[in-house]
Scaffold this active site. Structure first.
Site, PDB file in Angstrom:
ATOM      1  N   HIS A 213       0.900  -1.185  -0.119  1.00 24.42           N
ATOM      2  CA  HIS A 213      -0.006   0.133   0.005  1.00 24.42           C
ATOM      3  C   HIS A 213       0.978   1.189  -0.110  1.00 24.42           C
ATOM      4  CE1 HIS A 213      -2.059   3.212   2.291  1.00 24.42           C
ATOM      5  NE2 HIS A 213      -2.962   3.028   1.448  1.00 24.42           N
ATOM      6  N   HIS A 257       1.458  11.334  -1.779  1.00 27.85           N
ATOM      7  CA  HIS A 257       0.253  11.093  -1.265  1.00 27.85           C
ATOM      8  C   HIS A 257      -0.320  12.612  -1.288  1.00 27.85           C
ATOM      9  CE1 HIS A 257      -2.142   9.079   2.479  1.00 27.85           C
ATOM     10  NE2 HIS A 257      -2.705   9.122   1.281  1.00 27.85           N
TER      11      HIS A 257
END
Length: 1017
Positions: A213, A257
């Site tokens: 992830h 992110h």
């Protein structure tokens, strides 16, 4: 000695295992030398008493008071309070044996017990070959113990004194303890770490896939660095599904992110790193999970980058388009698979329903479904209402079976080319105009025209003393239905044009307009009897140059005098068209059979000869078989098909060597009843799905080729003259260009609505990202992504019902589970519930070395660490039963060489069974007592450290985790080491547990000694 290793107990203990053991022995010696040199101030390869006192705490050992060290110096023969390396090694063996000699009492009782007379020192007693053999056979249940020679080889590896390496070797008790703690005596059965190629032939949905992830992050989810090295590390650890969060950059896409303070890295640099490292650890496919946030422009850049860098590694086409399951890892070796959203109707539906959840959405959705074809449909409806015919006329369409052109009536309407049945020469008054096609003096179209004709005539006439008037006739190089006659006269070759014209449906052929003929044959016949008086020429046609490989019309090859029914069917089934036919003589006199291919099958009809007539199935009479064939080449045979393709042996042989798929399109083309040609329509070509080209081909100066972009089937045609060919070409080109403009507009509209670039969508073959949280109405190419907090846990009926649907879904399609948004510290979730439901891609934060990453590492140590582990049969197939429940009894006995964090540790060991299923904590874990101030050789024996029995419901999904802690000054537990194993590969008996750090990296010489007993319930 304390930490030598032996040879593998689960397989052959030959030379390779000997080398492994000697490598470990070298590691042990190297470690001892490193310890000694770390305090050897004099550099004289010796260590003093003072230096030893400072070294022992670094080795995790607290020196007892009194004259402990002085006595040991005397025992090893060091009288000057200085130890050379050999003495230091002996001192170490005494030191590590001193605290653990009580372990030997275990082997003086129970099955296969052996008596140890003296345990004062490591060399004070021995274990014989007989006793060691029985120990391996009955207590350890090792397969190598069945072969005494292998047992003997194993013992000699651990024997330090070469004198004892005899045909009947013995181990000192110190060497026996070293074997117990060695890697060779590991709790883990190495056969479970071997790759099994046969297990890699199942669909991808049948595997757990090692998944990461937010692979780019090195720390938390809010402000840590993004790193290309993070991708390299994951791939080198065997990860097969990595994530790329893609956002718009100033000039090109970046990865980070989004909407956080994490740093950015270039998408292109990441793709390069993946390309370099994807298949170093494992050759099996890598899935790129693309989290898309880029605009259409930068998505197109992404697609180009992926194509340019991965090239043929990138999977861009389905392996088996008609398959109903995902391909296997073996089929996808070396391939990069893109996981991304794909433009499909279902995808568009979900997107709109998610954006707006009211009834207005449904109305917008209905209109949206028509976006892709609205412009084109309006044009088609308008054309149908007005029946717009854009172009019509006669075309000569190439038949790839007969290798010749046939004339067809054709119409362009509704962006389609409709064509009729081929028009045979018998169909119209024009039949006489084509009689020359079957004459031997007609050579058709010759490449290089005049030059070739001169060469042919010169070679023929000079070689045979050719007479004046020897000739051949050929087609014009520029105009269809215009011809040239080439004549040999007085050693020279003359060329004259034969004109052809039509008036009121009647064709005329002539050299001069004063003398007209109804056919080319009539013209030639006339000038063989009469002089040609034209342009200074005055001679009669005396002979001709025959065409190469000429076959008279009456001998075309459809008649067979000796052919069986099976052979006839074999011939006809090779020709992929209705109307293929042949006639064969049967065994009975005056009896024949007509065999015809229709609807992909072969039908046979009886013909018999009676009173000079040929009678077909008592319904038709003909004067000859040629008349019969001629009749049904004009008319439908029994209302089904015309006799179109006479099947010769040469034709059948040719179709044994070609790909028949390219011929199938005509036979099965669908024609609507309201087409412009009505019942005469034979086929239709969708021009909008084609490309068009125009060039010389098939001995014609200009041929138009329509190539279907999907099936790659060509339709080739020409017509009466070059100008007409160009007109048809321009008409087709305009349609295709208009369609391309509409297609661009349609794509732009679709991309605007879905926010997905077509180029990215086209790369998605098997892993189509679907943003649905339910598990109904799916196909095998989908991947549904859910956060970990939505995975149902055990304990309520709703969870059981949902679990069943997820389990059923995962047998066919793929699920990706990722950490929920609340885990901003990059903590991981327990992957076991997801694995139990068959979820393939359980994505963890690889940068966080916690117990759940250690469980992940344990699972994917199976199957050679290739990143793909075949799920148990009962998860893959609902008809299969779960394996029997088990009980496993664990006792922790001792340890050696525990890690030393700058001080002497006081360790204890905790043993855990995973997964926890909601019971009492004591049912899933236990811990030993604290052993004070000794990390070198602690022991946990006696009633305060009893064995623990774990009950295991699902052995295929269970893990054993050994964790070593120390107690700090505040009585808190601090992590030292761990080792995690799938229960399925755990071995029984007295076993060593080779310890690892948090990141599951091996710790040098660090191990536990445990006893394992497994019972089936």
């Amino acid at each position: 000695m304390a930490d030598r290793t032996g040879v593998t107990q689960t397989g052959d203990t030959g030379n390779s295992h000997t080398r492994d053991c000697r490598k470990c022995f070298s590691l042990y010696c190297s470690w001892l030398r490193k310890q000694m040199y770390s305090v050897d101030q004099t550099k004289k390869n010796s260590i003093t008493l003072k230096e030893l006192k400072s070294l022992l705490p670094q080795m995790n050992f607290k020196v007892p008071g009194g004259r402990f060290l002085e006595d040991k110096f005397v025992e090893v023969g060091a009288n000057d309070y200085s130890l050379d390396f050999q003495q230091f090694s002996k001192f170490y063996n005494l030191l590590i044996f001193e605290n653990q000699k009580m372990l030997l009492e275990e082997f003086e009782k129970g099955p296969a017990a052996f008596k140890i007379s003296n345990t004062d020192s490591p060399e004070s007693s021995v274990v014989s070959l007989y006793d060691f053999h029985n120990f391996l056979l009955y207590r350890q249940k090792d397969t190598c113990a069945r072969n005494v020679n292998q047992v003997q080889e194993l013992m000699t590896i651990f024997i330090e004194d070469t004198i004892r390496k005899t045909i009947n070797p013995t181990l000192t008790v110190g060497e026996f303890l070293s074997f117990l703690f060695s890697k060779e005596n590991s709790i883990w059965d190495e056969k479970f770490s071997e790759i099994c190629p046969l297990d890699m032939n199942n669909p991808l949905s049948h595997y757990w896939i090692n998944s990461s992830h937010n692979t780019y992050l090195t720390g938390d989810q809010l402000c840590s660095d993004s790193s290309i090295e993070a991708y390299v590390r994951c791939l080198r650890l065997g990860c097969r599904c990595i994530e790329l969060d893609c956002w718009n950059g100033p000039e090109e896409p970046v990865i980070y992110h989004g909407r956080t303070m994490t740093s950015k890295i270039k998408f292109k640099d990441v793709v390069k790193a993946i390309n370099d490292h994807a298949f170093i650890t494992s050759e099996y496919p890598v899935v790129l999970s693309l989290e898309q946030h880029c605009d259409i422009k930068q998505q197109k850049m992404m697609a180009q980058i992926l194509q340019d860098i991965f090239q043929d590694k990138l999977l861009t086409e389905p392996l088996e388009p008609e398959a109903e399951d995902l391909p296997s890892p073996n089929q996808l070796k070396g391939k990069i698979i893109i996981k991304h959203q794909k433009i499909t109707e279902s995808d568009q539906t979900v997107k709109l329903e998610e954006e707006r959840g009211n009834t207005a959405v449904k109305r917008k959705l209905d209109s949206f479904k028509k976006i892709g074809n609205s412009c084109r449909e309006k044009q088609i409806r308008k054309a149908r209402e007005n029946r717009v015919v854009e172009k019509e006329g006669e075309l000569c369409i190439w038949d790839p079976i007969d290798k010749r052109f046939y004339r067809h009536d054709c119409v362009i309407s509704d962006n389609k080319l409709y064509y009729s049945e081929e028009k045979w020469k018998e169909d119209s008054p024009e039949s006489d105009s084509e009689l020359h096609l079957s004459e031997p003096w007609f050579h058709g179209f010759l490449a290089e025209g005049r030059i070739t004709a001169e060469k042919l005539l010169r070679d023929f006439c000079q070689g045979k003393n050719g007479k004046d008037g020897t000739f051949l006739v050929r087609e014009s190089e520029k105009l269809i239905r215009n011809y040239n006659i080439s004549l040999w006269t007085n050693g020279r070759i003359q060329h004259y044009r034969i004109f052809c014209s039509s008036q009121n449906g009647q064709w005329s052929f002539y050299l001069t307009c004063k003398q007209l003929f109804p056919s080319m044959c009539a013209l030639i016949e006339y000038y063989t009897q009469n002089l040609i008086k034209y342009d200074g020429l005055n001679l009669r046609l005396s002979g001709f140059l025959p065409r190469l490989n000429f076959v008279p019309l009456r001998h075309l090859g459809w008649f067979y005098s000796n052919l069986s029914q099976a052979e006839a069917e074999d011939y006809l089934l090779r020709i992929p068209r209705d109307g293929a036919f042949l006639i064969r003589q049967t065994e009975k006199p005056d009896t024949f059979t007509l065999s015809v291919r229709f609807d992909g099958d072969v039908e046979h009809y009886l013909i018999y000869q009676y009173n000079s007539k040929y009678v077909l199935t008592d319904a038709y009479e003909f004067g000859s078989l040629e008349d019969l064939v001629s009749c049904f080449r004009r008319e439908l045979f029994y209302g089904k098909t015309k006799l179109r393709y006479p099947v010769t042996p040469q034709l059948a042989a040719r179709f044994c060597l070609v790909d028949l798929s390219k011929y199938d399109y005509e036979q099965y083309s669908e024609v609507s009843k309201d087409n412009p040609l009505g019942d005469q329509c034979k086929g239709v070509v969708d021009i909008s799905k084609c490309t068009v080209a125009c060039k010389a081909k098939h001995a014609r100066p200009l041929v138009v080729t329509l190539l279907n972009r999907e099936s790659f089937n060509p339709t080739e045609f020409t017509c009466e003259n070059v100008e007409q060919v160009d007109e048809w070409y321009q008409a087709l080109l305009n349609i295709i260009q208009n369609e391309q403009s509409l297609e661009k507009a349609r794509i732009a509209e679709m991309e605007s609505k879905t926010k997905i670039a077509v180029q990215m969508s086209d790369m998605v073959i098997y892993c189509q990202s679907i943003k649905k949280k339910t598990f109904e109405n799916y196909n095998y190419k989908e991947v549904r992504s859910v956060p970990d907090n939505m995975v149902p846990k055990e304990g309520n009926e709703t969870a059981v019902e949902k679990s069943d649907s997820i389990l059923e879904y995962n047998r066919k399609a793929v699920t990706r589970v990722y950490p929920c948004s609340g885990r901003v510290d990059s903590s991981n979730f327990d992957p076991c519930p997801s694995w139990k439901l068959g979820c393939q891609m359980v994505a963890l934060n690889f940068q966080t070395a916690d117990k759940f990453m250690q469980l992940n590492g344990a699972l994917f140590s199976l199957n050679g660490g290739m990143g793909y582990v075949l799920k148990p049969e009962w998860i893959r197939d609902p008809a299969k039963k779960k394996p029997a429940k088990q009980s496993i009894i664990i006792r922790v006995m001792a340890a050696r060489h525990l890690p030393n964090p700058d001080h002497i540790v006081s360790p204890f060991v905790q043993v855990e069974l995973w997964p926890y299923t909601g019971g009492q904590a004591d049912d899933y874990s236990f811990k030993t007592t604290l052993f004070k101030d000794n990390g070198l050789n602690p022991v946990w024996l006696g009633p305060m450290n009893p064995p623990k029995c774990f009950k295991i419901d699902e052995p295929d999904l269970a893990f054993l985790r050994f964790v070593v802690f120390e107690e700090d000054t505040f009585s808190d537990a601090k992590f030292l080491a761990q080792a995690t194993f799938p229960v399925r590969g755990v071995r029984s008996g007295y076993r060593s547990v080779q310890l690892k750090n948090r990141c599951s990296e091996n710790l040098e010489l660090s191990s536990l000694l445990v006893h394992v007993q497994q019972l089936e319930v």
